[in-house]
Design a protein around this motif. Structure first.
Motif, PDB file in Angstrom:
ATOM      1  N   PHE A 295       1.025  -1.258   0.101  1.00 32.63           N
ATOM      2  CA  PHE A 295      -0.212  -0.043  -0.085  1.00 32.63           C
ATOM      3  C   PHE A 295       1.080   1.198  -0.077  1.00 32.63           C
ATOM      4  O   PHE A 295       0.624   2.140  -0.703  1.00 32.63           O
ATOM      5  N   LYS A 296       1.878   1.208   0.800  1.00 32.87           N
ATOM      6  CA  LYS A 296       2.957   2.655   0.960  1.00 32.87           C
ATOM      7  C   LYS A 296       3.459   2.512  -0.355  1.00 32.87           C
ATOM      8  O   LYS A 296       3.738   3.875  -0.799  1.00 32.87           O
ATOM      9  N   LYS A 297       4.058   1.715  -0.926  1.00 35.24           N
ATOM     10  CA  LYS A 297       4.791   1.567  -2.193  1.00 35.24           C
ATOM     11  C   LYS A 297       3.713   2.273  -3.303  1.00 35.24           C
ATOM     12  O   LYS A 297       4.076   3.156  -3.985  1.00 35.24           O
ATOM     13  N   LEU A 298       2.544   1.675  -3.322  1.00 30.71           N
ATOM     14  CA  LEU A 298       1.494   2.227  -4.317  1.00 30.71           C
ATOM     15  C   LEU A 298       1.339   3.796  -3.894  1.00 30.71           C
ATOM     16  O   LEU A 298       1.548   4.666  -4.853  1.00 30.71           O
ATOM     17  N   ARG A 299       1.072   4.122  -2.748  1.00 28.23           N
ATOM     18  CA  ARG A 299       0.834   5.570  -2.557  1.00 28.23           C
ATOM     19  C   ARG A 299       2.053   6.452  -2.904  1.00 28.23           C
ATOM     20  O   ARG A 299       1.895   7.709  -3.068  1.00 28.23           O
ATOM     21  N   GLU A 300       3.257   6.041  -2.840  1.00 26.58           N
ATOM     22  CA  GLU A 300       4.338   6.846  -2.916  1.00 26.58           C
ATOM     23  C   GLU A 300       4.821   6.726  -4.427  1.00 26.58           C
ATOM     24  O   GLU A 300       5.420   7.784  -4.903  1.00 26.58           O
ATOM     25  N   ASN A 301       4.623   5.862  -5.014  1.00 21.31           N
ATOM     26  CA  ASN A 301       4.960   5.552  -6.503  1.00 21.31           C
ATOM     27  C   ASN A 301       4.009   6.307  -7.594  1.00 21.31           C
ATOM     28  O   ASN A 301       4.480   6.252  -8.591  1.00 21.31           O
ATOM     29  N   PHE A 302       2.746   6.385  -7.175  1.00 20.86           N
ATOM     30  CA  PHE A 302       1.644   6.386  -8.314  1.00 20.86           C
ATOM     31  C   PHE A 302       1.721   7.772  -8.590  1.00 20.86           C
ATOM     32  O   PHE A 302       1.943   8.739  -8.168  1.00 20.86           O
ATOM     33  N   VAL A 303       1.625   7.864 -10.104  1.00 21.06           N
ATOM     34  CA  VAL A 303       1.642   9.196 -10.781  1.00 21.06           C
ATOM     35  C   VAL A 303       0.229   9.122 -11.611  1.00 21.06           C
ATOM     36  O   VAL A 303      -0.236   8.476 -12.434  1.00 21.06           O
ATOM     37  N   GLY A 304      -0.533  10.229 -10.963  1.00 19.45           N
ATOM     38  CA  GLY A 304      -1.994  10.129 -11.325  1.00 19.45           C
ATOM     39  C   GLY A 304      -2.300  10.976 -12.610  1.00 19.45           C
ATOM     40  O   GLY A 304      -1.274  11.742 -12.956  1.00 19.45           O
ATOM     41  N   LYS A 305      -3.361  10.930 -13.232  1.00 12.48           N
ATOM     42  CA  LYS A 305      -3.759  11.819 -14.288  1.00 12.48           C
ATOM     43  C   LYS A 305      -4.861  12.735 -13.792  1.00 12.48           C
ATOM     44  O   LYS A 305      -5.656  12.531 -12.800  1.00 12.48           O
ATOM     45  N   PRO A 306      -4.849  13.982 -14.202  1.00 13.65           N
ATOM     46  CA  PRO A 306      -5.872  15.001 -13.767  1.00 13.65           C
ATOM     47  C   PRO A 306      -7.454  14.603 -14.251  1.00 13.65           C
ATOM     48  O   PRO A 306      -7.518  13.664 -15.181  1.00 13.65           O
ATOM     49  N   VAL A 307      -8.155  15.084 -13.336  1.00 17.74           N
ATOM     50  CA  VAL A 307      -9.662  14.646 -13.727  1.00 17.74           C
ATOM     51  C   VAL A 307     -10.238  15.712 -14.412  1.00 17.74           C
ATOM     52  O   VAL A 307      -9.820  16.889 -14.799  1.00 17.74           O
ATOM     53  N   THR A 308     -11.319  15.260 -15.488  1.00 13.87           N
ATOM     54  CA  THR A 308     -11.926  15.989 -16.204  1.00 13.87           C
ATOM     55  C   THR A 308     -12.334  17.520 -15.405  1.00 13.87           C
ATOM     56  O   THR A 308     -13.091  17.263 -14.681  1.00 13.87           O
ATOM     57  N   ASN A 309     -11.824  18.662 -16.091  1.00 18.12           N
ATOM     58  CA  ASN A 309     -12.388  19.840 -15.418  1.00 18.12           C
ATOM     59  C   ASN A 309     -13.875  20.183 -15.963  1.00 18.12           C
ATOM     60  O   ASN A 309     -13.953  20.941 -17.015  1.00 18.12           O
ATOM     61  N   ARG A 310     -14.814  19.637 -15.455  1.00 16.85           N
ATOM     62  CA  ARG A 310     -16.267  19.403 -16.010  1.00 16.85           C
ATOM     63  C   ARG A 310     -17.033  20.984 -15.728  1.00 16.85           C
ATOM     64  O   ARG A 310     -18.128  21.424 -16.549  1.00 16.85           O
ATOM     65  N   PHE A 311     -16.619  21.799 -14.566  1.00 15.46           N
ATOM     66  CA  PHE A 311     -17.151  23.027 -14.605  1.00 15.46           C
ATOM     67  C   PHE A 311     -16.473  24.033 -14.825  1.00 15.46           C
ATOM     68  O   PHE A 311     -16.745  25.255 -14.632  1.00 15.46           O
ATOM     69  N   GLY A 312     -15.262  23.796 -15.427  1.00 21.45           N
ATOM     70  CA  GLY A 312     -14.599  25.205 -15.947  1.00 21.45           C
ATOM     71  C   GLY A 312     -14.081  25.792 -14.841  1.00 21.45           C
ATOM     72  O   GLY A 312     -13.378  27.079 -15.067  1.00 21.45           O
ATOM     73  N   VAL A 313     -13.841  25.272 -13.616  1.00 22.00           N
ATOM     74  CA  VAL A 313     -13.273  26.126 -12.440  1.00 22.00           C
ATOM     75  C   VAL A 313     -12.002  25.387 -12.007  1.00 22.00           C
ATOM     76  O   VAL A 313     -12.157  23.963 -11.955  1.00 22.00           O
ATOM     77  N   THR A 314     -11.065  26.121 -11.361  1.00 20.94           N
ATOM     78  CA  THR A 314      -9.996  25.208 -10.914  1.00 20.94           C
ATOM     79  C   THR A 314      -9.975  25.540  -9.451  1.00 20.94           C
ATOM     80  O   THR A 314     -10.053  26.480  -8.776  1.00 20.94           O
ATOM     81  N   TRP A 315      -9.492  24.468  -8.524  1.00 19.58           N
ATOM     82  CA  TRP A 315      -9.465  24.653  -7.152  1.00 19.58           C
ATOM     83  C   TRP A 315      -8.104  23.741  -6.732  1.00 19.58           C
ATOM     84  O   TRP A 315      -7.933  22.826  -7.563  1.00 19.58           O
ATOM     85  N   LYS A 316      -7.659  24.253  -5.624  1.00 23.26           N
ATOM     86  CA  LYS A 316      -6.810  23.563  -5.191  1.00 23.26           C
ATOM     87  C   LYS A 316      -6.704  23.015  -3.717  1.00 23.26           C
ATOM     88  O   LYS A 316      -7.150  23.847  -2.887  1.00 23.26           O
ATOM     89  N   GLU A 317      -6.496  21.788  -3.185  1.00 16.89           N
ATOM     90  CA  GLU A 317      -6.783  21.299  -2.055  1.00 16.89           C
ATOM     91  C   GLU A 317      -5.963  22.247  -1.073  1.00 16.89           C
ATOM     92  O   GLU A 317      -4.722  22.603  -1.727  1.00 16.89           O
ATOM     93  N   ILE A 318      -6.310  22.227   0.131  1.00 18.52           N
ATOM     94  CA  ILE A 318      -5.295  22.716   1.147  1.00 18.52           C
ATOM     95  C   ILE A 318      -3.983  22.434   1.260  1.00 18.52           C
ATOM     96  O   ILE A 318      -3.822  21.007   1.288  1.00 18.52           O
ATOM     97  N   GLN A 319      -3.029  23.172   1.150  1.00 16.44           N
ATOM     98  CA  GLN A 319      -1.822  22.734   1.330  1.00 16.44           C
ATOM     99  C   GLN A 319      -0.845  23.939   2.142  1.00 16.44           C
ATOM    100  O   GLN A 319      -1.150  24.911   2.318  1.00 16.44           O
ATOM    101  N   MET A 320       0.377  23.478   2.240  1.00 19.28           N
ATOM    102  CA  MET A 320       1.242  24.248   3.018  1.00 19.28           C
ATOM    103  C   MET A 320       1.523  25.842   2.762  1.00 19.28           C
ATOM    104  O   MET A 320       1.547  26.654   3.488  1.00 19.28           O
ATOM    105  N   ASP A 321       1.388  25.903   1.283  1.00 18.35           N
ATOM    106  CA  ASP A 321       1.379  27.256   0.673  1.00 18.35           C
ATOM    107  C   ASP A 321       0.404  28.216   1.346  1.00 18.35           C
ATOM    108  O   ASP A 321       0.504  29.386   1.410  1.00 18.35           O
TER     109      ASP A 321
END
Ligand SMILES: O=C(O)CCC(=O)C(=O)O
Length: 324
Positions: A295-321
Protein backbone atom coordinates in the motif's frame (compact mmCIF):
# COMPACT_ATOMS: atom_id res chain seq x y z
CA UNK A 1 -15.23 -12.49 12.95
CA UNK A 2 -18.94 -12.14 12.27
CA UNK A 3 -19.80 -10.62 8.95
CA UNK A 4 -21.58 -7.29 8.99
CA UNK A 5 -24.91 -7.77 7.26
CA UNK A 6 -26.89 -5.03 5.59
CA UNK A 7 -30.64 -5.49 5.94
CA UNK A 8 -33.19 -5.02 3.16
CA UNK A 9 -34.48 -1.94 5.04
CA UNK A 10 -30.99 -0.39 5.22
CA UNK A 11 -30.42 -1.00 1.53
CA UNK A 12 -33.78 0.52 0.64
CA UNK A 13 -33.11 3.51 2.88
CA UNK A 14 -29.77 4.12 1.17
CA UNK A 15 -31.26 3.76 -2.31
CA UNK A 16 -34.11 6.12 -1.45
CA UNK A 17 -32.15 8.76 0.45
CA UNK A 18 -28.59 8.53 -0.82
CA UNK A 19 -27.15 8.08 2.66
CA UNK A 20 -27.32 5.75 5.64
CA UNK A 21 -25.98 5.93 9.19
CA UNK A 22 -24.88 2.62 10.68
CA UNK A 23 -23.96 2.77 14.35
CA UNK A 24 -21.53 0.45 16.15
CA UNK A 25 -19.62 -0.83 13.13
CA UNK A 26 -16.10 -0.21 14.44
CA UNK A 27 -14.94 -0.93 17.97
CA UNK A 28 -12.58 1.00 20.20
CA UNK A 29 -9.47 -0.91 19.02
CA UNK A 30 -10.24 -0.36 15.30
CA UNK A 31 -10.15 3.39 15.85
CA UNK A 32 -7.56 3.58 18.64
CA UNK A 33 -4.76 2.44 16.32
CA UNK A 34 -5.54 5.31 13.95
CA UNK A 35 -5.76 7.74 16.87
CA UNK A 36 -2.39 6.56 18.23
CA UNK A 37 -0.81 6.94 14.80
CA UNK A 38 -2.20 10.48 14.51
CA UNK A 39 -1.10 11.34 18.05
CA UNK A 40 2.44 10.25 17.17
CA UNK A 41 2.44 12.35 13.96
CA UNK A 42 1.16 15.36 15.87
CA UNK A 43 3.90 14.94 18.45
CA UNK A 44 6.69 14.79 15.85
CA UNK A 45 5.35 17.76 13.92
CA UNK A 46 4.66 19.83 17.07
CA UNK A 47 8.24 19.29 18.24
CA UNK A 48 9.53 20.47 14.87
CA UNK A 49 7.41 23.64 14.95
CA UNK A 50 8.49 24.21 18.57
CA UNK A 51 12.19 23.93 17.62
CA UNK A 52 11.60 26.34 14.73
CA UNK A 53 10.09 28.84 17.17
CA UNK A 54 6.64 28.68 15.54
CA UNK A 55 4.96 27.16 18.58
CA UNK A 56 5.39 28.42 22.15
CA UNK A 57 4.07 25.30 23.87
CA UNK A 58 3.93 21.60 22.97
CA UNK A 59 0.56 21.17 24.70
CA UNK A 60 1.65 17.66 25.68
CA UNK A 61 -0.92 17.34 28.46
CA UNK A 62 -3.80 17.76 26.03
CA UNK A 63 -5.51 14.67 24.61
CA UNK A 64 -6.30 13.68 21.04
CA UNK A 65 -9.41 15.86 20.90
CA UNK A 66 -7.86 19.07 22.17
CA UNK A 67 -4.10 19.09 21.46
CA UNK A 68 -4.39 20.03 17.78
CA UNK A 69 -6.99 22.68 18.65
CA UNK A 70 -4.56 24.34 21.09
CA UNK A 71 -1.69 24.10 18.61
CA UNK A 72 -3.91 25.52 15.87
CA UNK A 73 -4.76 28.53 18.02
CA UNK A 74 -1.07 29.46 17.49
CA UNK A 75 -0.48 28.15 13.95
CA UNK A 76 -2.59 26.30 11.35
CA UNK A 77 0.59 24.71 9.95
CA UNK A 78 0.38 21.42 11.79
CA UNK A 79 -3.26 20.78 10.91
CA UNK A 80 -2.65 21.63 7.28
CA UNK A 81 0.41 19.36 7.16
CA UNK A 82 -1.72 16.29 7.96
CA UNK A 83 -4.93 17.32 6.20
CA UNK A 84 -6.58 15.36 3.38
CA UNK A 85 -4.76 12.33 2.01
CA UNK A 86 -1.20 13.19 3.01
CA UNK A 87 -0.74 10.50 5.67
CA UNK A 88 -0.57 6.82 4.82
CA UNK A 89 0.60 5.03 7.94
CA UNK A 90 -0.08 1.38 8.83
CA UNK A 91 -3.14 2.16 10.93
CA UNK A 92 -4.73 4.14 8.11
CA UNK A 93 -4.11 1.16 5.82
CA UNK A 94 -5.66 -1.17 8.43
CA UNK A 95 -8.72 1.06 8.65
CA UNK A 96 -9.24 1.19 4.88
CA UNK A 97 -8.98 -2.61 4.71
CA UNK A 98 -10.91 -3.30 7.92
CA UNK A 99 -13.04 -6.43 7.19
CA UNK A 100 -16.13 -4.81 8.72
CA UNK A 101 -15.92 -1.87 6.35
CA UNK A 102 -15.25 -4.22 3.45
CA UNK A 103 -18.39 -6.21 4.37
CA UNK A 104 -20.38 -3.01 4.09
CA UNK A 105 -18.63 -2.05 0.84
CA UNK A 106 -19.26 -5.51 -0.61
CA UNK A 107 -22.96 -5.33 0.29
CA UNK A 108 -23.36 -2.23 -1.86
CA UNK A 109 -20.59 -2.44 -4.47
CA UNK A 110 -20.39 -6.20 -5.12
CA UNK A 111 -17.74 -8.84 -4.50
CA UNK A 112 -14.83 -7.19 -6.32
CA UNK A 113 -14.09 -4.21 -4.08
CA UNK A 114 -11.73 -1.42 -5.03
CA UNK A 115 -10.63 1.10 -2.42
CA UNK A 116 -9.50 4.47 -3.58
CA UNK A 117 -6.61 6.57 -2.38
CA UNK A 118 -8.98 9.49 -2.50
CA UNK A 119 -9.47 9.12 1.23
CA UNK A 120 -9.26 12.19 3.38
CA UNK A 121 -8.38 12.97 6.97
CA UNK A 122 -10.36 15.94 8.25
CA UNK A 123 -9.42 17.45 11.56
CA UNK A 124 -12.09 20.15 11.74
CA UNK A 125 -10.45 22.73 13.94
CA UNK A 126 -12.66 25.09 16.01
CA UNK A 127 -13.33 28.29 14.07
CA UNK A 128 -10.97 27.50 11.20
CA UNK A 129 -12.39 28.56 7.81
CA UNK A 130 -11.10 25.74 5.63
CA UNK A 131 -12.69 23.18 7.96
CA UNK A 132 -16.17 24.00 6.67
CA UNK A 133 -16.93 21.94 3.59
CA UNK A 134 -19.58 23.57 1.36
CA UNK A 135 -22.55 21.72 -0.14
CA UNK A 136 -21.32 19.40 -2.87
CA UNK A 137 -21.78 16.04 -4.53
CA UNK A 138 -18.63 13.91 -4.54
CA UNK A 139 -19.36 13.26 -8.22
CA UNK A 140 -18.68 16.95 -8.79
CA UNK A 141 -15.03 16.03 -8.23
CA UNK A 142 -15.13 12.70 -10.11
CA UNK A 143 -15.17 11.80 -13.79
CA UNK A 144 -18.63 12.39 -15.35
CA UNK A 145 -18.39 8.89 -16.80
CA UNK A 146 -18.92 7.48 -13.29
CA UNK A 147 -21.93 9.66 -12.42
CA UNK A 148 -24.42 6.84 -12.74
CA UNK A 149 -22.34 4.30 -10.81
CA UNK A 150 -21.80 3.96 -7.11
CA UNK A 151 -18.55 5.28 -5.66
CA UNK A 152 -19.39 5.00 -2.02
CA UNK A 153 -18.02 7.26 0.69
CA UNK A 154 -17.74 5.89 4.20
CA UNK A 155 -17.46 8.84 6.53
CA UNK A 156 -15.91 7.70 9.79
CA UNK A 157 -15.80 9.93 12.86
CA UNK A 158 -12.89 9.40 15.28
CA UNK A 159 -14.87 11.30 17.96
CA UNK A 160 -18.59 11.65 18.67
CA UNK A 161 -20.04 14.17 16.23
CA UNK A 162 -22.94 16.59 16.52
CA UNK A 163 -24.18 19.84 14.98
CA UNK A 164 -22.08 21.71 17.54
CA UNK A 165 -18.73 20.25 16.49
CA UNK A 166 -19.54 20.26 12.77
CA UNK A 167 -21.05 16.91 11.84
CA UNK A 168 -22.13 16.27 8.27
CA UNK A 169 -25.46 17.38 6.82
CA UNK A 170 -27.08 15.67 3.85
CA UNK A 171 -30.05 16.55 1.65
CA UNK A 172 -31.89 13.26 1.14
CA UNK A 173 -32.96 12.24 -2.32
CA UNK A 174 -30.69 14.70 -4.14
CA UNK A 175 -28.72 11.73 -5.50
CA UNK A 176 -31.67 10.97 -7.79
CA UNK A 177 -31.51 14.22 -9.69
CA UNK A 178 -28.13 13.94 -11.41
CA UNK A 179 -25.02 15.99 -10.90
CA UNK A 180 -25.82 19.68 -10.62
CA UNK A 181 -23.56 22.56 -11.49
CA UNK A 182 -20.77 23.32 -9.06
CA UNK A 183 -18.66 26.44 -8.82
CA UNK A 184 -15.47 27.27 -6.99
CA UNK A 185 -16.11 27.98 -3.33
CA UNK A 186 -14.89 31.31 -1.96
CA UNK A 187 -11.96 29.65 -0.20
CA UNK A 188 -10.68 28.32 -3.56
CA UNK A 189 -10.24 24.97 -1.82
CA UNK A 190 -13.51 23.28 -2.63
CA UNK A 191 -16.19 22.99 -5.26
CA UNK A 192 -19.66 23.94 -4.10
CA UNK A 193 -23.11 23.42 -5.58
CA UNK A 194 -24.35 26.73 -7.05
CA UNK A 195 -26.33 28.38 -4.29
CA UNK A 196 -29.62 28.54 -6.21
CA UNK A 197 -29.44 24.78 -6.80
CA UNK A 198 -29.19 23.83 -3.13
CA UNK A 199 -32.60 22.78 -1.74
CA UNK A 200 -33.42 25.10 1.16
CA UNK A 201 -35.17 22.55 3.33
CA UNK A 202 -35.00 18.98 4.55
CA UNK A 203 -31.37 19.18 5.61
CA UNK A 204 -30.60 16.15 7.74
CA UNK A 205 -28.09 16.47 10.55
CA UNK A 206 -25.97 13.31 10.75
CA UNK A 207 -24.73 13.24 14.34
CA UNK A 208 -22.75 10.04 13.98
CA UNK A 209 -21.23 8.66 17.19
CA UNK A 210 -17.68 7.30 17.32
CA UNK A 211 -17.78 3.71 16.06
CA UNK A 212 -20.51 4.53 13.54
CA UNK A 213 -20.22 5.00 9.81
CA UNK A 214 -22.09 7.34 7.50
CA UNK A 215 -22.51 5.95 3.99
CA UNK A 216 -22.89 8.49 1.21
CA UNK A 217 -23.80 8.10 -2.43
CA UNK A 218 -21.48 10.05 -4.74
CA UNK A 219 -24.48 12.09 -5.87
CA UNK A 220 -26.13 13.05 -2.59
CA UNK A 221 -25.61 16.73 -1.72
CA UNK A 222 -23.78 17.05 1.59
CA UNK A 223 -21.54 19.43 3.49
CA UNK A 224 -20.47 20.43 6.97
CA UNK A 225 -20.41 23.68 8.89
CA UNK A 226 -18.63 25.29 11.78
CA UNK A 227 -17.09 23.54 14.75
CA UNK A 228 -18.18 25.71 17.69
CA UNK A 229 -16.51 23.64 20.41
CA UNK A 230 -12.96 23.82 21.73
CA UNK A 231 -12.10 20.35 20.48
CA UNK A 232 -11.23 18.94 17.09
CA UNK A 233 -13.91 17.10 15.12
CA UNK A 234 -11.74 14.32 13.75
CA UNK A 235 -12.99 12.19 10.88
CA UNK A 236 -11.84 10.24 7.86
CA UNK A 237 -13.72 9.70 4.65
CA UNK A 238 -12.87 6.55 2.68
CA UNK A 239 -14.12 5.53 -0.76
CA UNK A 240 -15.00 2.19 -2.35
CA UNK A 241 -16.33 1.07 -5.73
CA UNK A 242 -16.73 -2.04 -7.85
CA UNK A 243 -13.85 -3.29 -10.02
CA UNK A 244 -16.35 -3.28 -12.89
CA UNK A 245 -16.01 0.51 -13.08
CA UNK A 246 -13.03 2.37 -14.51
CA UNK A 247 -10.12 1.90 -12.13
CA UNK A 248 -6.38 2.46 -12.23
CA UNK A 249 -5.83 -0.48 -9.84
CA UNK A 250 -3.20 -2.81 -11.28
CA UNK A 251 -5.49 -5.80 -11.75
CA UNK A 252 -6.37 -8.32 -14.44
CA UNK A 253 -9.42 -7.00 -16.22
CA UNK A 254 -12.41 -9.25 -16.82
CA UNK A 255 -14.64 -9.16 -19.89
CA UNK A 256 -17.51 -7.29 -18.27
CA UNK A 257 -15.29 -4.60 -16.77
CA UNK A 258 -14.83 -1.13 -18.17
CA UNK A 259 -11.30 -0.19 -19.14
CA UNK A 260 -9.88 3.13 -20.17
CA UNK A 261 -10.70 4.13 -23.72
CA UNK A 262 -9.76 7.69 -24.53
CA UNK A 263 -11.62 7.78 -27.86
CA UNK A 264 -14.84 6.57 -26.25
CA UNK A 265 -14.39 9.05 -23.40
CA UNK A 266 -13.80 6.36 -20.78
CA UNK A 267 -11.43 7.62 -18.08
CA UNK A 268 -8.65 5.65 -16.40
CA UNK A 269 -10.51 5.76 -13.10
CA UNK A 270 -13.47 7.51 -11.49
CA UNK A 271 -10.91 9.78 -9.80
CA UNK A 272 -7.72 9.42 -11.86
CA UNK A 273 -5.38 11.58 -9.74
CA UNK A 274 -5.27 9.04 -6.89
CA UNK A 275 -4.33 5.35 -6.82
CA UNK A 276 -7.00 2.67 -6.62
CA UNK A 277 -6.26 -0.75 -5.16
CA UNK A 278 -8.08 -4.05 -4.89
CA UNK A 279 -9.08 -4.84 -1.30
CA UNK A 280 -11.47 -7.77 -1.62
CA UNK A 281 -11.98 -10.23 -4.44
CA UNK A 282 -13.31 -13.68 -5.22
CA UNK A 283 -11.89 -14.00 -8.72
CA UNK A 284 -8.52 -12.23 -8.30
CA UNK A 285 -7.54 -13.26 -4.80
CA UNK A 286 -3.81 -13.03 -5.62
CA UNK A 287 -4.11 -9.43 -6.67
CA UNK A 288 -5.62 -8.11 -3.46
CA UNK A 289 -3.28 -5.70 -1.67
CA UNK A 290 -2.69 -7.45 1.63
CA UNK A 291 0.31 -5.73 3.15
CA UNK A 292 0.98 -2.26 4.40
CA UNK A 293 4.29 -2.22 2.46
CA UNK A 294 2.48 -2.75 -0.86
CA UNK A 295 0.00 0.00 0.00
CA UNK A 296 2.80 2.39 0.98
CA UNK A 297 4.71 1.69 -2.22
CA UNK A 298 1.60 2.30 -4.26
CA UNK A 299 0.89 5.57 -2.48
CA UNK A 300 4.45 6.77 -2.88
CA UNK A 301 5.03 5.78 -6.50
CA UNK A 302 1.68 6.43 -8.13
CA UNK A 303 1.57 9.09 -10.82
CA UNK A 304 -2.02 10.15 -11.40
CA UNK A 305 -3.79 11.82 -14.29
CA UNK A 306 -5.86 14.98 -13.88
CA UNK A 307 -9.60 14.69 -13.60
CA UNK A 308 -11.85 16.20 -16.31
CA UNK A 309 -12.55 19.80 -15.43
CA UNK A 310 -16.29 19.60 -15.95
CA UNK A 311 -17.33 22.93 -14.44
CA UNK A 312 -14.52 25.05 -15.91
CA UNK A 313 -13.18 26.09 -12.51
CA UNK A 314 -9.91 25.21 -10.88
CA UNK A 315 -9.56 24.60 -7.19
CA UNK A 316 -6.60 23.45 -5.15
CA UNK A 317 -6.76 21.37 -2.00
CA UNK A 318 -5.44 22.99 1.15
CA UNK A 319 -1.65 22.87 1.23
CA UNK A 320 1.26 24.36 3.13
CA UNK A 321 1.53 27.36 0.76
CA UNK A 322 -1.81 28.52 2.14
CA UNK A 323 -0.48 29.09 5.62
CA UNK A 324 2.82 30.88 5.07
O1 LIG B 1 -15.80 15.81 6.84
C1 LIG B 1 -16.34 16.78 6.34
O2 LIG B 1 -16.60 17.79 6.99
C2 LIG B 1 -16.71 16.76 4.89
C3 LIG B 1 -16.59 15.42 4.28
C4 LIG B 1 -17.08 15.35 2.88
O3 LIG B 1 -17.62 16.26 2.35
C5 LIG B 1 -16.93 14.12 2.14
O4 LIG B 1 -16.51 13.10 2.70
O5 LIG B 1 -17.22 14.14 0.91
Amino acid sequence: MTKIEISKEQREYFNENGFLVIEKVLDEKDLQDVIDELDAEIDIRANKLFRQGELSNLYEKEGFETRLAKISSETPKLAVSIWNGILHGPAIYELITNPKLLDVAEAFCGEEVIASSVYRLRPKIPNYGYGEVPWHQDSGYFEPYCDDSLVMTMWIPLVDTSAVNGCLYVIPGTHKKGVVEHEMHGTGKYLSVKEELVPKENWVECAVPKGGVLLLSNKVIHGSFKNSTESVRWSMDLRYQSAKLPTNAQITRMEDEIVENIEAGVPAACYPPDADFLVRSKIRKDEVIVSYEEFKKLRENFVGKPVTNRFGVTWKEIQMDDVK
